[in-house]
Design a protein around this motif. Sequence first.
Motif, PDB file in Angstrom:
ATOM      1  N   THR A 548      37.556  54.975  55.788  1.00  0.00           N
ATOM      2  CA  THR A 548      38.036  54.635  54.431  1.00  0.00           C
ATOM      3  C   THR A 548      39.479  54.130  54.489  1.00  0.00           C
ATOM      4  O   THR A 548      39.824  53.098  53.875  1.00  0.00           O
ATOM      5  N   LYS A 552      40.847  50.251  53.774  1.00  0.00           N
ATOM      6  CA  LYS A 552      41.916  49.982  52.795  1.00  0.00           C
ATOM      7  C   LYS A 552      43.056  49.199  53.437  1.00  0.00           C
ATOM      8  O   LYS A 552      43.582  48.239  52.851  1.00  0.00           O
ATOM      9  N   GLU A 583      27.135  54.913  55.281  1.00  0.00           N
ATOM     10  CA  GLU A 583      27.983  55.434  54.199  1.00  0.00           C
ATOM     11  C   GLU A 583      28.764  54.271  53.602  1.00  0.00           C
ATOM     12  O   GLU A 583      29.226  53.383  54.317  1.00  0.00           O
ATOM     13  N   VAL A 584      28.886  54.248  52.282  1.00  0.00           N
ATOM     14  CA  VAL A 584      29.633  53.171  51.618  1.00  0.00           C
ATOM     15  C   VAL A 584      31.123  53.391  51.880  1.00  0.00           C
ATOM     16  O   VAL A 584      31.693  54.401  51.487  1.00  0.00           O
ATOM     17  N   PHE A 586      33.623  50.472  51.657  1.00  0.00           N
ATOM     18  CA  PHE A 586      34.325  49.631  50.676  1.00  0.00           C
ATOM     19  C   PHE A 586      33.767  49.898  49.286  1.00  0.00           C
ATOM     20  O   PHE A 586      32.542  49.898  49.087  1.00  0.00           O
ATOM     21  N   SER A 587      34.630  50.083  48.343  1.00  0.00           N
ATOM     22  CA  SER A 587      34.192  50.196  46.952  1.00  0.00           C
ATOM     23  C   SER A 587      33.779  48.812  46.462  1.00  0.00           C
ATOM     24  O   SER A 587      34.013  47.797  47.145  1.00  0.00           O
ATOM     25  N   ALA A 588      33.171  48.768  45.258  1.00  0.00           N
ATOM     26  CA  ALA A 588      32.743  47.468  44.699  1.00  0.00           C
ATOM     27  C   ALA A 588      33.941  46.539  44.543  1.00  0.00           C
ATOM     28  O   ALA A 588      33.881  45.350  44.907  1.00  0.00           O
ATOM     29  N   ASP A 589      35.040  47.076  44.028  1.00  0.00           N
ATOM     30  CA  ASP A 589      36.244  46.240  43.833  1.00  0.00           C
ATOM     31  C   ASP A 589      36.772  45.725  45.170  1.00  0.00           C
ATOM     32  O   ASP A 589      37.152  44.558  45.292  1.00  0.00           O
ATOM     33  N   GLN A 590      36.803  46.592  46.154  1.00  0.00           N
ATOM     34  CA  GLN A 590      37.300  46.177  47.471  1.00  0.00           C
ATOM     35  C   GLN A 590      36.385  45.121  48.078  1.00  0.00           C
ATOM     36  O   GLN A 590      36.854  44.175  48.717  1.00  0.00           O
ATOM     37  N   THR A 591      35.066  45.286  47.847  1.00  0.00           N
ATOM     38  CA  THR A 591      34.116  44.319  48.402  1.00  0.00           C
ATOM     39  C   THR A 591      34.303  42.957  47.762  1.00  0.00           C
ATOM     40  O   THR A 591      34.264  41.922  48.435  1.00  0.00           O
ATOM     41  N   ASN A 626      23.554  44.557  46.850  1.00  0.00           N
ATOM     42  CA  ASN A 626      24.839  45.066  46.348  1.00  0.00           C
ATOM     43  C   ASN A 626      25.969  44.217  46.932  1.00  0.00           C
ATOM     44  O   ASN A 626      25.756  43.438  47.877  1.00  0.00           O
TER      45      ASN A 626
END
Length: 638
Positions: A548, A552, A583-584, A586-591, A626
């Motif tokens: 994570t 970032k 496991e995810v 990157f968040s959606a925003d980061q992606t 996604n």
Amino acid sequence: MSDTESLFNLNPSKIPAVSDGKHMGFAWGPGDILVYETLHKASGSSFIHEVRKDEDIYSPILRKLFNESHHIFVGLQTIREDLPSKSRKPQFVSISKNYRSVIRACMEELQQVAVSTKDGEASVCCLFQVSILLAIELIWNLCEVLFIDAAPAGSLLLHLLDWVRLHKADVDEKAREVLQSDSPAEHRDYWDVVVSYVLQGRLDEARQMLMKQATLQPAARNMYKLMDTLLSKMPFFNPSGTQTLTEFDVKWRHWHEEVDRCLQDNSFASNKHLEIICKLLLGDEDILLDHKELLGTWYHFLVTRLLFCHPTVKPAELHYYAQSCMTMFLDSRSVPEPLDSILLAAFEFDIHQVIKDCSIALNNWWFVAHLTDLLDHCKLLQSHNLHFGSNLREFLLLEYASGLFTHHSLWQLAVDYFDHCPEFGRVYLELQIERVPLDTERKALKVLRICEQRQMSEQVRSICKIMAMRALRNNRLGSALSWSIRAKDAAFATLISERFLQDYCTRGTFSDLDLIDNLGPAMLLSDRLTFLGKYREFHKLYEEKRFTEAAKLLLSLMTAKIAPRSFWMTLLTDALPLLEQKEVIFSADQTYELMYCLGELTSSLNSEATGTDRPMQVRISTYSLNPAQITVCKIKAF
């Protein structure tokens, strides 16, 4: 060896260019001369003499003199000037004796080498250096007596006697030969030893020698006993005693009259040797001059004459006796040697003339620089500035230190001398430090440390740039980056950081990981260096499975525009393993930000495409995917 050769080292060298019909010119350098070709036609000999000043710094033994005296010099500078002169005087005398002990130690070592070496030329060279050091120590010792210790009347003669005895040691060697013989009293040099002892005021030794003669001549025992009494009764001034100088003078005159009566009574008429000794005790000038060979020098004659005629001589009267003794002793047709003129100037208390004559006569600046510095600390030099504004002490120290800077190891000593030259020392150091050849990193670090300690920022940058360029040429990127950081050179740090990144792209790994891992605040020197440090930090986070934080940091390197555009594809590729994790990460925003960066890269590449290239398009159905999956597909398609 001629006078010129004693001052300079002359090495005739064949110059090829002259032989080829070219004319040579020259200019003085810091230690040697610079020879260069000119456009003129050659004329005369094809040989040229290399003239090198301060040749003594290349002698291994004399280097010990320079090293040891450097420590004494530095210690002298720490003596507080606000102390009373009575408190400082013993310290100055002690320092002067320390300097002389170093000279003596070097002389002894040179003499040993001269005797032991099988190289005839080396032996001659050592003996020549011994003769120079003997003269230096002789002058220094006299200056110590007259100026530094400043012995008053009464004590002055005692100091001068010690001075003569120290520099006229051949009598002790001759005495050993006599005493070791089967019959000392019958030895051919017996009377020369007795007379020499008397001439040096060593009356106890003279009495002991005379006793050997007395045992061989029972009939003359009374005569020898009378001479023994006269010798034992000769008064010597005791500076630490209660007797005043006037009382001593009265006592001495009574003794002198007693000796004169014995001569007038013909007490020693039947023994010419004892009669000569009696006349010597009376200071008979003709008899003294008859023993020139035993005296050796006019200044020995001077001290002996003072001993038996003027034992309470005052410093102010010395010049009169010195001049007359030199005139009487030397042949009227001979010209005084430079040493004679220097000693005479000292007896005349002309300190500046002593320094001037020594500067001309001696073959290096060591002596005049250190003696002048000591005399200046004693407040004995009148303040007289030279035409360029510096005083005499500083001028001589600057000259001496500049000579040291031409030597591969002694240059470090010169730094302290420049440090204690308040007016021009800093300027000289800045100029000279740039001429030190940076042969190794170790030497460069020494030079750098000296410059950093003195806040010489320009020289620090210059040294670091030179070493960084050298390391870069040798493909030593870690060393190059280290030097550029030390120089605070942002442009060069950027260039080397680029090389690190190129190297990574080629090999897939970083070199010099220790350096990159420990950049610390230094990474802020340039954007590219910051990126290099942060990119390495990303790899460490990934290796530690801190996905994570790694994701970032990777995204921030792209969105903050720190990463060079040419490196974006590498960063996007580094993102793939994180995107493919179960496991995810990157968040959606980061992606979406990652997709935006990919789009920007695609757009820039499309705009740069030529007519033969087709614009790159990526069409992937986004139904049921996604953002992370879409990004993976796009990067792979790209």
